[in-house]
Design a protein around this motif. Structure first.
Motif, PDB file in Angstrom:
ATOM      1  N   LYS A   1      33.756   4.386  63.239  1.00  0.00           N
ATOM      2  CA  LYS A   1      33.700   3.383  62.182  1.00  0.00           C
ATOM      3  C   LYS A   1      34.930   2.492  62.246  1.00  0.00           C
ATOM      4  O   LYS A   1      36.032   2.957  62.532  1.00  0.00           O
ATOM      5  CB  LYS A   1      33.597   4.043  60.809  1.00  0.00           C
ATOM      6  N   VAL A   2      34.705   1.232  61.946  1.00  0.00           N
ATOM      7  CA  VAL A   2      35.767   0.234  61.988  1.00  0.00           C
ATOM      8  C   VAL A   2      35.900  -0.411  60.615  1.00  0.00           C
ATOM      9  O   VAL A   2      34.919  -0.574  59.888  1.00  0.00           O
ATOM     10  CB  VAL A   2      35.444  -0.834  63.062  1.00  0.00           C
ATOM     11  N   ASN A   3      37.128  -0.768  60.268  1.00  0.00           N
ATOM     12  CA  ASN A   3      37.418  -1.427  58.988  1.00  0.00           C
ATOM     13  C   ASN A   3      36.972  -0.551  57.818  1.00  0.00           C
ATOM     14  O   ASN A   3      36.221  -0.964  56.941  1.00  0.00           O
ATOM     15  CB  ASN A   3      36.737  -2.797  58.921  1.00  0.00           C
ATOM     16  N   VAL A   4      37.469   0.675  57.806  1.00  0.00           N
ATOM     17  CA  VAL A   4      37.112   1.622  56.749  1.00  0.00           C
ATOM     18  C   VAL A   4      37.992   1.340  55.526  1.00  0.00           C
ATOM     19  O   VAL A   4      39.215   1.466  55.589  1.00  0.00           O
ATOM     20  CB  VAL A   4      37.308   3.077  57.223  1.00  0.00           C
ATOM     21  N   GLN A   5      37.367   0.948  54.430  1.00  0.00           N
ATOM     22  CA  GLN A   5      38.084   0.644  53.195  1.00  0.00           C
ATOM     23  C   GLN A   5      37.629   1.609  52.106  1.00  0.00           C
ATOM     24  O   GLN A   5      36.431   1.834  51.934  1.00  0.00           O
ATOM     25  CB  GLN A   5      37.836  -0.805  52.765  1.00  0.00           C
ATOM     26  N   GLU A   6      38.602   2.155  51.355  1.00  0.00           N
ATOM     27  CA  GLU A   6      38.298   3.172  50.357  1.00  0.00           C
ATOM     28  C   GLU A   6      39.175   2.991  49.125  1.00  0.00           C
ATOM     29  O   GLU A   6      40.287   2.483  49.223  1.00  0.00           O
ATOM     30  CB  GLU A   6      38.514   4.573  50.948  1.00  0.00           C
ATOM     31  N   GLN A   7      38.653   3.431  47.990  1.00  0.00           N
ATOM     32  CA  GLN A   7      39.406   3.488  46.748  1.00  0.00           C
ATOM     33  C   GLN A   7      39.293   4.892  46.167  1.00  0.00           C
ATOM     34  O   GLN A   7      38.269   5.543  46.313  1.00  0.00           O
ATOM     35  CB  GLN A   7      38.845   2.501  45.724  1.00  0.00           C
ATOM     36  N   TRP A   8      40.318   5.332  45.527  1.00  0.00           N
ATOM     37  CA  TRP A   8      40.249   6.602  44.822  1.00  0.00           C
ATOM     38  C   TRP A   8      41.375   6.671  43.794  1.00  0.00           C
ATOM     39  O   TRP A   8      42.312   5.881  43.809  1.00  0.00           O
ATOM     40  CB  TRP A   8      40.337   7.787  45.794  1.00  0.00           C
ATOM     41  N   THR A   9      41.262   7.643  42.925  1.00  0.00           N
ATOM     42  CA  THR A   9      42.311   7.914  41.948  1.00  0.00           C
ATOM     43  C   THR A   9      42.995   9.220  42.327  1.00  0.00           C
ATOM     44  O   THR A   9      42.330  10.215  42.614  1.00  0.00           O
ATOM     45  CB  THR A   9      41.713   8.036  40.534  1.00  0.00           C
ATOM     46  N   SER A  10      44.314   9.204  42.346  1.00  0.00           N
ATOM     47  CA  SER A  10      45.050  10.404  42.706  1.00  0.00           C
ATOM     48  C   SER A  10      45.964  10.808  41.558  1.00  0.00           C
ATOM     49  O   SER A  10      46.360  10.004  40.717  1.00  0.00           O
ATOM     50  CB  SER A  10      45.886  10.160  43.966  1.00  0.00           C
ATOM     51  N   THR A  11      46.272  12.079  41.531  1.00  0.00           N
ATOM     52  CA  THR A  11      47.248  12.619  40.592  1.00  0.00           C
ATOM     53  C   THR A  11      48.287  13.375  41.388  1.00  0.00           C
ATOM     54  O   THR A  11      48.095  13.689  42.558  1.00  0.00           O
ATOM     55  CB  THR A  11      46.578  13.564  39.592  1.00  0.00           C
ATOM     56  N   GLY A  12      49.399  13.691  40.773  1.00  0.00           N
ATOM     57  CA  GLY A  12      50.424  14.425  41.498  1.00  0.00           C
ATOM     58  C   GLY A  12      51.712  13.653  41.502  1.00  0.00           C
ATOM     59  O   GLY A  12      52.090  13.020  40.516  1.00  0.00           O
ATOM     60  N   ALA A  13      52.414  13.688  42.646  1.00  0.00           N
ATOM     61  CA  ALA A  13      53.700  13.016  42.733  1.00  0.00           C
ATOM     62  C   ALA A  13      53.571  11.532  42.423  1.00  0.00           C
ATOM     63  O   ALA A  13      54.424  10.934  41.784  1.00  0.00           O
ATOM     64  CB  ALA A  13      54.294  13.214  44.127  1.00  0.00           C
ATOM     65  N   VAL A  14      52.498  10.920  42.905  1.00  0.00           N
ATOM     66  CA  VAL A  14      52.197   9.523  42.587  1.00  0.00           C
ATOM     67  C   VAL A  14      50.772   9.481  42.080  1.00  0.00           C
ATOM     68  O   VAL A  14      49.848   9.880  42.780  1.00  0.00           O
ATOM     69  CB  VAL A  14      52.344   8.615  43.818  1.00  0.00           C
ATOM     70  N   SER A  15      50.597   9.033  40.858  1.00  0.00           N
ATOM     71  CA  SER A  15      49.258   8.978  40.293  1.00  0.00           C
ATOM     72  C   SER A  15      48.847   7.533  40.127  1.00  0.00           C
ATOM     73  O   SER A  15      49.671   6.635  39.999  1.00  0.00           O
ATOM     74  CB  SER A  15      49.225   9.695  38.937  1.00  0.00           C
ATOM     75  N   GLY A  16      47.543   7.325  40.161  1.00  0.00           N
ATOM     76  CA  GLY A  16      47.032   5.982  39.973  1.00  0.00           C
ATOM     77  C   GLY A  16      45.874   5.712  40.903  1.00  0.00           C
ATOM     78  O   GLY A  16      45.355   6.610  41.567  1.00  0.00           O
ATOM     79  N   ASP A  17      45.487   4.459  40.941  1.00  0.00           N
ATOM     80  CA  ASP A  17      44.317   4.048  41.707  1.00  0.00           C
ATOM     81  C   ASP A  17      44.768   3.429  43.018  1.00  0.00           C
ATOM     82  O   ASP A  17      45.472   2.424  43.039  1.00  0.00           O
ATOM     83  CB  ASP A  17      43.483   3.070  40.893  1.00  0.00           C
ATOM     84  N   MET A  18      44.353   4.058  44.103  1.00  0.00           N
ATOM     85  CA  MET A  18      44.827   3.710  45.428  1.00  0.00           C
ATOM     86  C   MET A  18      43.763   2.957  46.221  1.00  0.00           C
ATOM     87  O   MET A  18      42.564   3.114  46.002  1.00  0.00           O
ATOM     88  CB  MET A  18      45.209   4.979  46.201  1.00  0.00           C
ATOM     89  N   PHE A  19      44.243   2.187  47.166  1.00  0.00           N
ATOM     90  CA  PHE A  19      43.366   1.501  48.122  1.00  0.00           C
ATOM     91  C   PHE A  19      43.905   1.753  49.519  1.00  0.00           C
ATOM     92  O   PHE A  19      45.112   1.712  49.756  1.00  0.00           O
ATOM     93  CB  PHE A  19      43.328   0.000  47.852  1.00  0.00           C
ATOM     94  N   SER A  20      43.000   2.024  50.456  1.00  0.00           N
ATOM     95  CA  SER A  20      43.438   2.241  51.832  1.00  0.00           C
ATOM     96  C   SER A  20      42.579   1.421  52.787  1.00  0.00           C
ATOM     97  O   SER A  20      41.382   1.221  52.566  1.00  0.00           O
ATOM     98  CB  SER A  20      43.359   3.720  52.222  1.00  0.00           C
ATOM     99  N   GLU A  21      43.219   0.981  53.834  1.00  0.00           N
ATOM    100  CA  GLU A  21      42.571   0.278  54.944  1.00  0.00           C
ATOM    101  C   GLU A  21      42.807   1.095  56.197  1.00  0.00           C
ATOM    102  O   GLU A  21      43.949   1.387  56.566  1.00  0.00           O
ATOM    103  CB  GLU A  21      43.153  -1.118  55.121  1.00  0.00           C
ATOM    104  N   THR A  22      41.710   1.519  56.863  1.00  0.00           N
ATOM    105  CA  THR A  22      41.794   2.262  58.112  1.00  0.00           C
ATOM    106  C   THR A  22      41.114   1.451  59.197  1.00  0.00           C
ATOM    107  O   THR A  22      39.950   1.067  59.052  1.00  0.00           O
ATOM    108  CB  THR A  22      41.121   3.639  57.997  1.00  0.00           C
ATOM    109  N   ALA A  23      41.821   1.208  60.292  1.00  0.00           N
ATOM    110  CA  ALA A  23      41.260   0.373  61.348  1.00  0.00           C
ATOM    111  C   ALA A  23      40.061   1.048  62.004  1.00  0.00           C
ATOM    112  O   ALA A  23      38.995   0.446  62.143  1.00  0.00           O
ATOM    113  CB  ALA A  23      42.326   0.048  62.391  1.00  0.00           C
ATOM    114  N   VAL A  24      40.225   2.296  62.409  1.00  0.00           N
ATOM    115  CA  VAL A  24      39.153   3.008  63.124  1.00  0.00           C
ATOM    116  C   VAL A  24      39.134   4.452  62.660  1.00  0.00           C
ATOM    117  O   VAL A  24      40.194   5.075  62.519  1.00  0.00           O
ATOM    118  CB  VAL A  24      39.356   2.971  64.654  1.00  0.00           C
ATOM    119  N   ARG A  25      37.948   4.981  62.435  1.00  0.00           N
ATOM    120  CA  ARG A  25      37.789   6.404  62.110  1.00  0.00           C
ATOM    121  C   ARG A  25      36.757   6.998  63.053  1.00  0.00           C
ATOM    122  O   ARG A  25      35.627   6.521  63.144  1.00  0.00           O
ATOM    123  CB  ARG A  25      37.372   6.607  60.670  1.00  0.00           C
TER     124      ARG A  25
END
Length: 698
Positions: A537-561
């Motif tokens: 897969k190419v241009n993998v984009q995701e959102q999620w909410t994390s808790t812990g050391a850094v909490s909040g709503d995250m966005f990630s861009e992955t070139a290839v999976r």
């Protein structure tokens, strides 16, 4: 001195009439006080939450290989920048070193160990993360400059961003007979993510992606073709023998003629053709076009995915699967069609060579036939003596005869003597046997010509010299009769259904085409691996909410999976390579990031947050999310530039319900409004008090 008493009850002292302005001021003051304290509380809470916090995270390689989390591999660490909203700009850089890969061993079932370097081969890579106190964050990794800017190839700072993933060692051994050396080469791969107080965007680059593998099913072309052609050569020898179809076509004409001598000629038919030479130019080894090249000697296949897809790998929609069924079928069908076409071309070349082949026919006979003996009666005349009495003679005539005979006989008492008195002739006949000389019979037939000419009844040269029993038997045989019989047999034996060419077709199908089709497209084949066990897969984009050391709503861009294993129908939720392990804490309410197969590798991943409400396409600059411009023209960004958690590019959104960290209202503006309300409220409240509580005069 006295003080005027102001009673607690009763009418107030002074003017008791309240003007509208006073009443409004009092009300405003009350509202200001209430509102001020009401709004101050959330502001204080927001300050405690560090509303200007930002976070950036970059890692070039992450994932899970045979149960080993690559985040735990020395030398494959991540680069992190975190700002609580009070710090100056935080920047971290980390050139990635892969030297430690050689010392890292992945334990496999059965006690086997796999060096990670057998799976991953990377050049020098940079990782960059930046977090500012105004909520802006930036992360990038791969082929990037020192400042985090994306570059291509050998940029000034040095990184090439190249990576080779050797996926062959991750496949089950059951596929070793159909596919080996499975690799994915990525050139100048990188990813970046940008975030601010409320939104985020991502981008990636990928200069080239090449998938390669080897398949025994399409290897050893020359030996396979040579084997099929050897079968043709053997058939030609058999056909031309004295008992073969071509030999019998000559014998069938000669035998009735030679029946008078009770023998048969020795016949040979030689079809002289070099079939290997005829097809050698076809067996060049390398074939292919449109992004797929393969070598039918080694079985190696190279797939340039960008060329095959016919589009720029840098301009693909989020979560694009490169190895779709259509793409895999295009790769494998193209190879099998080439093999089938090659087989057809080989057959055509062989048929042309056979039609032009030189044919030499020879029929020989040299026979002596023994003749029966002849008996004849031979007669001759012979003289036979006559025996009779001979007298001794009287006293007066006793001559010589008497004297002699008397002397011989010793004298006879009667004076009479026996003797030859004369001769007679007699005829005697004898039976005589005479032996006759052997009679010689000879056959000398010679026909020379190419196959097509002979089929058409002509030859370069032809003779049929026959002499039977010393020429005593006339044959009346014409050489054209032999040519016609031979031509008919050549056409039937070589080119009819069931002939030599048909046998070649069957041999090529059995030894060349069918193995390619079965090995590439059959059960437990290359298609099985590429369809069901490998995902890119190419241009993998995701959102999620994390808790812990850094909490909040995250966005990630992955070139290839890349995922290798089973269950790829859910590959969209495949391993994130322990991305949130450690620095980000535990993902909340997100699907499991454990690999659905034996390995999941994320290449070039950048993360920003923790305040993502909206995700936008950085390349979309007009009419974004409006559905069209005021004139009603279609929005060029619809389907690409969408806003909101649940609508984000049709991707799954993990635990994004409820209020996000930021409202979009400026804190300074809110505080200024509250202060103004408080000041106004205090003023009008004071004026109201003075009107109702006049000063006492002495």
């Amino acid at each position: 001195m006295f003080t005027q008493h102001i009673p607690r009850t009763g009418k107030p002292v002074g003017n008791t009439k309240h003007t509208p302005a006073v009443r409004f001021g009092a009300a405003l003051g009350t509202v200001a006080l209430v509102s001020g304290f009401t709004l101050i509380a959330p502001a204080a809470a927001s300050a405690e939450e560090t509303t200007g916090a930002s976070y950036a995270y970059a890692e070039f390689l992450s994932g899970d290989v045979l149960g080993t989390d690559l985040n735990n591999v020395a030398g494959l660490g991540q680069v992190v920048a975190s700002n609580d909203g009070t710090q100056s700009l935080v920047v971290n850089r980390d050139p990635l070193s892969v030297d430690a890969l050689g010392a890292t061993v992945i334990n496999q079932p059965g006690g086997l160990q796999l060096p990670l370097l057998d799976v991953v081969d990377a050049g020098v890579i940079n990782q960059y993360a930046q977090a500012d106190k105004d909520g802006e964050s930036f992360a990038s990794t791969g082929a990037i400059q020192d400042d985090g800017g994306i570059g291509i190839g050998n940029v000034a700072a040095g990184p090439a961003g190249d990576l080779t993933l050797d996926l062959d060692s991750l496949l089950d051994s059951e596929f070793a007979s159909v596919l080996t050396d499975l690799k994915l080469d990525l050139d100048a791969v990188s990813a970046r993510a940008d975030g601010n107080m409320t939104s985020a965007s991502g981008d990636y680059t990928l200069a080239d992606a090449t998938l390669s593998f080897s398949s025994p099913a399409i290897s050893k072309l020359t030996s396979k073709v040579t084997s099929a052609l050897s079968g043709v050569d053997s058939k030609l020898v058999s056909l031309g023998s004295d008992n073969g179809a071509l030999g019998n076509s000559i014998d069938g004409i000669l035998d009735p003629v030679l029946g008078v001598v009770g023998s048969s000629a020795d016949v040979t038919v030689v079809v002289d053709v070099d079939l290997d030479k005829a097809v050698s130019s076809l067996l060049k080894g390398s074939y292919g076009d449109s992004g797929v090249s393969f070598n039918l000697e080694t079985g190696a296949v190279m797939v340039d995915l960008e060329t095959l897809l016919g589009s720029d790998l840098n301009d693909l929609p989020p979560n694009t699967e490169l190895l779709t069924d259509a793409v895999v079928n295009k790769i494998l069908n193209g190879i099998t069609e080439t093999v089938a076409t090659l087989a057809d071309d080989i057959v055509d070349r062989v048929e042309l060579a056979l039609r032009d082949a030189n044919v030499e026919v020879s029929a020989k006979l040299n026979l002596l036939t023994t003749q029966d003996a002849v008996q004849n009666t031979v007669c001759r005349d012979i003289q036979v003596p006559i025996i009779g009495d001979i007298l001794n003679g009287d006293s007066s005539g006793g001559g010589l005869v008497g004297g002699l005979l008397g002397g011989l006989t010793g004298g006879l008492t009667d004076g009479v003597t026996q003797g030859i008195i004369g001769y007679t002739t007699d005829t005697v006949c004898d039976l005589v046997t005479t032996t006759l000389p052997d009679l010689r019979s000879t056959v000398d037939v010679s026909i020379i010509g190419n196959v097509d000419d002979l089929i058409n009844g002509t030859a370069v040269s032809a003779k049929a010299d026959i002499s039977l029993l010393g020429g005593t038997v006339k044959t009346g045989l014409k050489v054209n009769t032999l040519i016609g019989s031979l031509g008919k047999s050549l056409n039937t034996s070589l080119f009819s259904n069931g002939g030599v060419v048909t046998s070649l077709v069957n041999s090529l199908n059995t030894g060349l085409v069918n193995p390619a089709v079965t090995g590439l497209l059959g059960d437990s084949s290359v298609a099985t691996v590429l369809h069901d066990l490998v995902s890119i897969k190419v241009n993998v984009q995701e959102q999620w909410t994390s808790t812990g050391a850094v909490s909040g709503d995250m966005f990630s861009e992955t070139a290839v999976r890349v995922t290798v294993g089973s269950g790829l129908s859910t590959a969209g939720l495949a391993s994130a390579g322990g991305l949130l392990n450690g620095a980000l804490g535990q993902v909340t309410a997100a699907p499991s990031f454990a690999s659905t197969g034996v390995a999941t590798l994320s290449v070039a991943r950048a993360v920003v947050g923790p305040n993502v409400q909206t995700v936008v396409d950085p390349n979309c600059t007009e009419n974004c999310g409006t559905g069209g411009d005021p004139d009603g023209d279609p929005d060029p960004c619809v389907g690409v530039c969408l806003v909101g958690g649940s609508d984000f590019l049709d991707l799954p959104t993990y635990a994004l319900g409820g209020q996000l960290a930021y409202t979009g209202a400026g804190v300074a503006t809110l505080i200024a409004l509250i202060v103004a309300l408080l000041a106004a409220g205090a003023y009008f409240a004071r004026q109201g008090y003075l009107r109702t509580h006049p000063k006492s005069e002495l």
